[in-house]
Design a protein around this motif. Structure first.
Motif: not given
Length: 186
Positions: A25-46
């Motif tokens: 699994t990649t970060l992009e794939e996890v993000h795409s899957f979980f954004k179905k439920a709402g906006v994901l918080k963003r990392d302050v440094t990256t």
């Protein structure tokens, strides 16, 4: 003293612990899957979605992750929509639970984390909060936002891989009869 007076304030859980992800699994794939439920918080440094894929002792992904949402309501929706579902169409059923954190590992005030000092981190944090408010906001005067509820059962989308794209096309077609449509989110 009544029960209401002694009740503790409800925790605002925004981070989920995820088990059962495929090891590739990649970060992009996890993000795409979980954004179905709402906006994901963003990392302050990256400035990337706040997702952590856990490695096994050899450094390879072990199939566990942390996913952090902006709003606690998104966590509730993730439980409803995503818990116990297939991460990919043919395999890997995931399970979700509330993330637990070690309070002893809190960052010290003034510490440099990831090459970024506290002042810069605070500025980035404020920008991130502003971006989150914009992402969650409804303040646009030139647009009309419409929320359609009870259009389908959440589990329907997991049995037909084309379900969401077909639903989006149908909604665009029907809503366009009333007026111009800028965006459809499902």
């Amino acid at each position: 003293s009544g029960a209401g007076a002694s009740a503790t304030k409800k925790k605002r859980v925004t981070t989920l612990y995820v088990k059962g992800l495929p090891q590739d699994t990649t970060l992009e794939e996890v993000h795409s899957f979980f954004k179905k439920a709402g906006v994901l918080k963003r990392d302050v440094t990256t400035d990337r979605p706040l997702i952590k894929l856990y490695p096994d002792p050899e450094g390879k992904p072990k199939g566990d992750a942390l996913v952090t949402y902006v709003r606690p309501e998104s966590v509730e929706l993730a439980y409803t929509l995503l818990d116990g579902t297939n991460f990919r169409p043919t395999s890997h059923i995931i399970t979700l639970s509330e993330a637990a954190f070690d309070k002893a590992k809190k960052k010290k005030k003034g510490a440099v984390v990831g090459g970024v000092d506290e002042h810069t981190r605070k500025r980035r944090w404020q920008k991130m909060r502003d971006d989150e408010r914009r992402d969650l906001g409804w303040e646009e005067e030139s647009r009309t936002h419409v929320i359609l509820k009870h259009m389908f059962h959440p589990k329907e989308g997991w049995t037909d891989p084309d379900f969401f794209s077909e639903l989006k096309e149908d909604l665009l077609e029907e809503c366009s009869k009333i007026g111009p449509v800028d965006l459809i989110n499902i």
